[in-house]
Design an enzyme around this catalytic site. Structure first.
Site, PDB file in Angstrom:
ATOM      1  N   THR A 180      28.944  36.450  14.501  1.00  6.00           N
ATOM      2  CA  THR A 180      29.446  37.056  15.730  1.00  6.00           C
ATOM      3  C   THR A 180      30.891  36.631  15.927  1.00  6.00           C
ATOM      4  O   THR A 180      31.212  35.445  15.791  1.00  6.00           O
ATOM      5  CB  THR A 180      28.626  36.664  16.971  1.00  6.00           C
ATOM      6  OG1 THR A 180      29.329  37.049  18.160  1.00  6.00           O
ATOM      7  CG2 THR A 180      28.349  35.168  17.032  1.00  6.00           C
ATOM      8  N   ASP A 231      32.227  36.475  18.644  1.00 11.51           N
ATOM      9  CA  ASP A 231      32.283  35.753  19.915  1.00 11.51           C
ATOM     10  C   ASP A 231      32.241  34.242  19.709  1.00 11.51           C
ATOM     11  O   ASP A 231      32.624  33.484  20.607  1.00 11.51           O
ATOM     12  CB  ASP A 231      31.119  36.160  20.820  1.00 11.51           C
ATOM     13  CG  ASP A 231      31.207  37.605  21.277  1.00 11.51           C
ATOM     14  OD1 ASP A 231      32.219  38.266  20.952  1.00 11.51           O
ATOM     15  OD2 ASP A 231      30.273  38.075  21.944  1.00 11.51           O
ATOM     16  N   MET A 247      37.031  40.568  22.898  1.00 12.01           N
ATOM     17  CA  MET A 247      35.582  40.442  22.973  1.00 12.01           C
ATOM     18  C   MET A 247      35.180  38.998  23.252  1.00 12.01           C
ATOM     19  O   MET A 247      35.887  38.061  22.913  1.00 12.01           O
ATOM     20  CB  MET A 247      34.935  40.934  21.678  1.00 12.01           C
ATOM     21  CG  MET A 247      34.876  42.452  21.564  1.00 12.01           C
ATOM     22  SD  MET A 247      33.989  42.977  20.080  1.00 12.01           S
ATOM     23  CE  MET A 247      33.841  44.744  20.410  1.00 12.01           C
ATOM     24  N   GLU A 283      36.394  39.487  27.810  1.00 10.42           N
ATOM     25  CA  GLU A 283      35.568  40.528  28.411  1.00 10.42           C
ATOM     26  C   GLU A 283      34.401  39.962  29.210  1.00 10.42           C
ATOM     27  O   GLU A 283      33.883  40.601  30.116  1.00 10.42           O
ATOM     28  CB  GLU A 283      35.040  41.486  27.344  1.00 10.42           C
ATOM     29  CG  GLU A 283      34.053  40.862  26.383  1.00 10.42           C
ATOM     30  CD  GLU A 283      33.457  41.868  25.410  1.00 10.42           C
ATOM     31  OE1 GLU A 283      33.792  43.068  25.493  1.00 10.42           O
ATOM     32  OE2 GLU A 283      32.652  41.442  24.559  1.00 10.42           O
TER      33      GLU A 283
END
Length: 384
Positions: free
Chosen positions: A88, A90, A134, A196
């Site tokens: 990911t 993130d 993100m 985000e």
């Protein structure tokens, strides 16, 4: 449909972006309480895998996929061993500190290049860019892009008090104050990077008012790609400037999709090869030794494969994988903030600095202090 992959199918994919397997948002753990078998999705998933002769499964993804992988392994009751590979951008899976999820370093690298270009454009055209990065549950990508690119300001959800929602006005005030300080320095331009995940912490009424048509995905999460947080904040900040009789050019820019399908940098090319080999090696070990262990998340620590068994990284309150948030007390984050343009206590205490920023806001020093002073207090509370 099952397909046996040959060497020709996978040759050189390690240097490409995207995925030859494509992606899916299907959620086998979601229940249908009105059905005869409320867990029919999971039942069908396990049955299909068994019918295909699958006794070892590698899953690739973030927290939702890790959770689904664990539940598949548990539902199969040991008949299917599962290795989860943490992917990911993130970077929010609970790996040891300093160990990134694969894809994060590539996304940061590409994001830094984009923000560097936007900063050059901002200087050239004397405008502002609001960049949305993100990071649904954590602001790692935003912080590390902003830090490496020298963005004017980076704002993440973790810097706000955790026990209360984020007010949209508070976010706008924080950015507005930083822009006014920058103007007082004679530099009316810059790049603001936003995570985000801030949108998920917004007060409910603010979220509905600013973004009334919000959609949710198959996991029940708000579709952050549809929220347009960068555009909403840009419009609100521009409104503040209009109220003061000032002009400002702000361009919102979402850089999410450009990052997650980029061709990998050498770090991730090597890292994913290690993780893939480690996943297969782990599954072979489970099958050959007949262990009761049903699966694990694969990590590479100090150049060694270290599987984290399912359940060892679970949040006991949610039953889902723990979220690794940005540690705002870390040295990494402190250095990042030191190089940002932010309203600081010294700006309010020093009459010369306060006067210059207040003039940029077309306010008296006391008016500015009353209007924006709480931004400092809120940040101190979050870090305290």
């Amino acid at each position: 449909m099952a397909k046996r992959l040959a060497i020709a199918d996978v040759s050189r994919i390690n240097v490409l972006g995207g995925s030859i397997l494509f992606t899916s948002r299907a959620n086998p753990t979601s229940r249908d309480d009105g059905a005869e078998d409320p867990a029919w999705r999971m039942t069908n998933t396990v049955r299909a895998l068994r019918e295909l002769g699958v006794d070892a499964l590698v899953t690739i993804g973030g927290d939702d996929t890790a959770y689904s992988a664990q539940k598949v392994a548990e539902a199969a009751a040991g008949a299917i061993k599962v290795a989860h590979v943490p992917k990911t951008i993130d970077n929010d899976l609970p790996l040891p500190r300093g160990v990134s999820t694969f894809g994060f370093q590539t996304a940061r690298h590409v994001g830094v290049e984009l923000v560097n270009n936007l900063m050059t454009d901002a200087i050239t055209t004397k405008r502002w860019f609001f960049v949305l990065a993100m990071g649904r549950s954590a602001g790692h990508l935003a912080v590390r892009i902003g830090k490496a690119a020298g963005a004017t300001l980076t704002v993440i959800a973790e810097e706000f008090p955790l026990d209360e929602p984020i007010r949209l006005d508070h976010l706008v005030d924080l950015i507005d104050a930083a822009m006014l300080k920058r103007m007082a320095h004679g530099r009316p331009f810059g790049v603001v990077v936003l995570s985000e995940g801030i949108a998920l912490r917004l007060e409910e009424d603010d979220l509905k008012k600013a973004m009334p048509d919000v959609e949710r995905d198959e996991h029940g999460h708000i579709r952050l790609g549809e929220l347009n947080l960068d555009g909403v904040v840009a419009d609100l900040v521009k409104a503040r400037f209009r109220e003061r009789g000032q002009k400002v050019t702000i361009t919102p820019k979402n850089i999410g999709y450009e990052l997650r399908c980029a061709a990998p940098i050498p770090f991730d090319i090597e890292y994913t090869r290690d993780l893939g080999y480690g996943a297969i090696d782990y599954l072979r070990m489970l099958l050959s030794e007949g262990r009761d262990e049903v699966g694990a998340m694969i990590t590479i620590q100090e150049e060694q494969m270290v599987p984290l068994p399912f359940g060892s990284f679970t949040d006991p309150e949610t039953g889902r994988p723990r979220t690794r948030e940005v540690n705002i007390d870390s040295g990494m984050y402190r250095v990042a903030t030191e190089y940002m343009i932010r309203l600081e206590q010294d700006d309010l205490d020093d009459p010369g600095k306060l006067g210059a920023i207040a003039r940029a806001a077309r306010m008296s020093p006391e008016e500015f202090r009353r209007r924006y002073g709480y931004v400092l207090r809120a940040r101190t509370a979050a870090q305290g």
